[in-house]
Design an enzyme around this catalytic site. Structure first.
Site, PDB file in Angstrom:
ATOM      1  N   HIS A 254     -31.936  41.097  -8.369  1.00 15.89           N
ATOM      2  CA  HIS A 254     -32.675  40.727  -9.576  1.00 15.89           C
ATOM      3  C   HIS A 254     -31.956  41.083 -10.872  1.00 15.89           C
ATOM      4  O   HIS A 254     -32.545  40.991 -11.945  1.00 15.89           O
ATOM      5  CB  HIS A 254     -34.072  41.363  -9.572  1.00 15.89           C
ATOM      6  CG  HIS A 254     -34.855  41.097  -8.320  1.00 15.89           C
ATOM      7  ND1 HIS A 254     -35.249  39.835  -7.951  1.00 15.89           N
ATOM      8  CD2 HIS A 254     -35.268  41.936  -7.335  1.00 15.89           C
ATOM      9  CE1 HIS A 254     -35.908  39.906  -6.800  1.00 15.89           C
ATOM     10  NE2 HIS A 254     -35.929  41.158  -6.410  1.00 15.89           N
TER      11      HIS A 254
ATOM     12  N   ARG B 125     -36.236  40.443 -27.914  1.00 10.35           N
ATOM     13  CA  ARG B 125     -35.021  41.078 -28.419  1.00 10.35           C
ATOM     14  C   ARG B 125     -33.850  40.143 -28.188  1.00 10.35           C
ATOM     15  O   ARG B 125     -34.005  39.052 -27.633  1.00 10.35           O
ATOM     16  CB  ARG B 125     -34.766  42.396 -27.680  1.00 10.35           C
ATOM     17  CG  ARG B 125     -34.751  42.212 -26.145  1.00 10.35           C
ATOM     18  CD  ARG B 125     -34.326  43.451 -25.421  1.00 10.35           C
ATOM     19  NE  ARG B 125     -34.557  43.380 -23.985  1.00 10.35           N
ATOM     20  CZ  ARG B 125     -33.782  42.751 -23.114  1.00 10.35           C
ATOM     21  NH1 ARG B 125     -32.710  42.095 -23.544  1.00 10.35           N
ATOM     22  NH2 ARG B 125     -34.052  42.740 -21.828  1.00 10.35           N
TER      23      ARG B 125
END
Length: 612
Positions: free
Chosen positions: A235, A297
């Site tokens: 992941h 972000r």
């Protein structure tokens, strides 16, 4: 316009922000921990402030210290980079309350998108499709197990406050659910201070596609097209590219429009990323792409978007934070060529991707037309055990995907690092994988073929012969023609392992060792006098700590019988969990490790006595 900027981060992203700020005439302030006293970002900033010990919870994660540093240096604004405090709404609000400019989205937007369960509900309300799953408050293990059964295996357990691949577990059946849930919650609590999870359906042949969005304080929101981040290991993203392979115009339009709706739903200001999961079992289609989460972000992979759009996203961040409107409108933004980014890590694929720490005695990056290196280290710097082990982001641009892929491969092959190990050769093999080369990528590719990709390369015989020849005296062996190079075999140590190499001639001034660099790998070749048995690592059964870390779980007891491959203990180091297993069938003769114990590299943890 902002005139002075404190970067509340470290490493390559701090250097990246400093580079753009300097070009804009903005004074920069760095912060650093004990471990980072000599770091590159400290050297490149106009001013630097020490903020505490090496541990992040005593330095980079202490908002009060960051704010004090800004006040002491007269910084006007704070850029959080990514990671650390970048998605901490309380810190963002504290920056604003202190009268400083926060280079990021409004705290309310961070809060709205910070928890995956609440964000998915918000997206549903905004008409953005989401994957099926359980997103409620109930966290009882039995209840969550029942919900997973309702959804249908396989499922993903995901920390609601997670990110970066941490706090996430794939579970294939009910039998493994309880252990995966406990591990996920433990990692989530350690990494994010929040152990709540959600459960969602795992999509067959999933592709990870994300859209870069940008908003300003004047109500404008645009997208800068998509990135494909499907090549992942556990992941965590390995290689990213823009645009996404197989993306047709109609699907792109629908996907990017959904991303803009998502950003507008939270009145988004600044740089953000809307992440989607796509069913990659067939051609990309808008009705088979679902919202996963939003990162409020700048992303690690933002350089590939910059490469295909010609936009400096950090410059946009600073301008928008200064109150300016977006520099370009949507119709001004176009895609030019293709770009790929590889994350070069200090880790050893041949040893289960264990982090590699130490001094970078040699650090040379490969070059190519359209290439770019974003790094936070330099030759002679230390790779410490305290932070993410990224050495650099290696980025290549080309007119099309094949050209970008080939250029990135060239840069990685010509990269040389010593004695710290890297994943460069693993990345090269991944780029050359037939499925990746053809654009047939899903998040399971490395899981299926990772063992082959992780096999260490072998130096070319001619390369070894040339290197070995520089280590032996130039003597002429009897019986050879004087006008032909003398050829004989000699013994050497290649990274400590004995090898016999045929050498041509020799050197008038033989050296004591030489570095062989090839295929993104470096090996130390030294002379060896073969004066008896010289084995490689023996099979003593001593389980040693591969790096400094904390023992977080011990699964055996002294005197217990174990089988080859059985889990012995779990070590947490460099923000990751590492499982140590039995090398053969036997008995736990000594158990030196205890849960909660801090251990140093090569410390004896368990001694396995082989079964008779």
């Amino acid at each position: 316009m902002i005139t002075s900027l404190l970067i509340a981060n470290r490493g390559e992203i701090a250097c990246r922000v400093i580079r753009t700020a300097r070009a804009m005439g903005v004074r920069t302030v760095a912060v650093y921990s004990d471990a980072d006293a000599d770091a590159l970002h400290v050297q490149e900033a106009d001013e630097a402030v020490h903020i505490g010990p090496s541990a992040t919870r005593e330095s980079y994660l202490v908002g009060e210290k960051i704010l004090a540093a800004a006040k002491a240096t007269g910084a006007e604004a704070i850029h959080p980079g990514y990671g650390f405090l970048s998605e901490n709404a309380a810190f963002a609000q504290a920056v604003i309350d202190a009268g400083l400019v926060w280079v990021g989205p409004n705290p309310s937007s961070i809060t709205a998108m910070g928890l995956k369960d609440a964000a998915k509900q918000l997206m549903q309300d905004a008409g953005v499709p989401v994957t099926p799953g359980y997103m409620g408050e109930q966290q009882d293990a039995d209840f969550l197990g029942a919900e997973a059964a309702k959804i249908g295996y396989p499922v993903l357990i995901k920390a609601v406050a997670g990110g970066g691949g941490k706090g996430m577990r794939l579970v294939d059946s009910a039998a493994g659910f309880a252990d995966a849930l406990a591990s996920c919650k433990r990692e989530a609590a350690s990494s994010f201070g929040n152990d709540h999870v959600l459960i969602e359906k795992y999509i067959a042949s999933p592709r990870h596609i994300e859209v870069q969005v940008f908003g300003d304080s004047h109500g404008n929101v645009v997208h800068l097209f998509e990135r494909d981040c499907s090549l992942q290991r556990r992941h965590q993203k390995v290689i990213e590219e823009a645009p996404a392979p197989g993306m047709d115009a109609a699907t792109r339009e629908a996907l990017c429009a959904a991303a803009v709706r998502a950003a507008k739903a939270v009145d988004y200001v600044g740089a953000g990323t809307i992440e989607f999961i796509a069913d990659g079992s067939g051609a990309l289609s808008a009705d088979r792409i679902w919202f996963m989460e939003m990162n409020t972000r700048l992303q690690v992979e933002h350089p590939v978007t910059e490469a295909i759009t010609g936009v400096d996203l950090v410059e946009w961040q600073l301008r928008v934070a200064s109150g300016e409107p977006l520099p370009l409108s949507q119709h001004d933004l176009t895609i030019d060529g293709w770009a790929m980014e590889a994350r070069l890590y200090a880790e050893d694929p041949a040893k289960g991707f264990l982090p590699s720490i130490g001094r970078l005695e040699l650090l040379q990056f490969g070059e190519a037309e359209g290439g770019r290196i974003d790094t936070g280290v330099y030759e002679g710097a230390e790779v410490s055990p305290f932070y993410d082990p990224m050495i650099a982001k290696v980025i290549a641009w080309g007119d099309d995907r094949d050209e970008a892929r080939e250029r990135l491969g060239e840069m990685l092959q010509d990269t040389a690092v010593w004695p710290v190990r890297t994943n460069a050769s693993f990345l090269v093999k991944a780029l050359q994988h037939p499925d990746f080369a053809a654009g047939r990528v899903d998040t399971g590719l490395i899981g299926r073929d990772g063992e082959e990709l992780a096999q260490p390369p072998v130096p070319d015989a001619d390369t070894l012969r040339a290197a070995a020849s520089s280590l032996v005296p130039a003597t002429i062996a009897p019986g050879l023609r004087l006008n032909a190079p003398p050829r004989r075999t000699a013994w050497f140590l290649l990274d400590g392992e004995p090898v016999e190499i045929e050498v041509d001639g020799g050197s008038d001034e033989p050296s004591t060792g030489v570095l062989v660099t090839e295929q993104g790998q470096a090996w130390l070749l030294t002379p060896w006098r073969r004066d008896g048995a010289h084995g490689a690592a023996d099979a003593s059964g001593a389980i040693l700590a591969p790096m400094p870390g904390k023992v977080i779980a011990v699964d055996v007891a002294q005197g217990q019988t174990v089988t080859r491959g059985q889990k012995l203990l779990t070590l947490e180091a460099m923000k990751m969990e590492h499982t140590l297993t039995a090398p053969f069938d036997g008995t736990v003769a000594r158990l030196e490790a205890a849960a909660g114990q801090q251990v140093q590299v090569d410390a004896l943890l368990v001694q396995i006595e082989e079964a008779a």
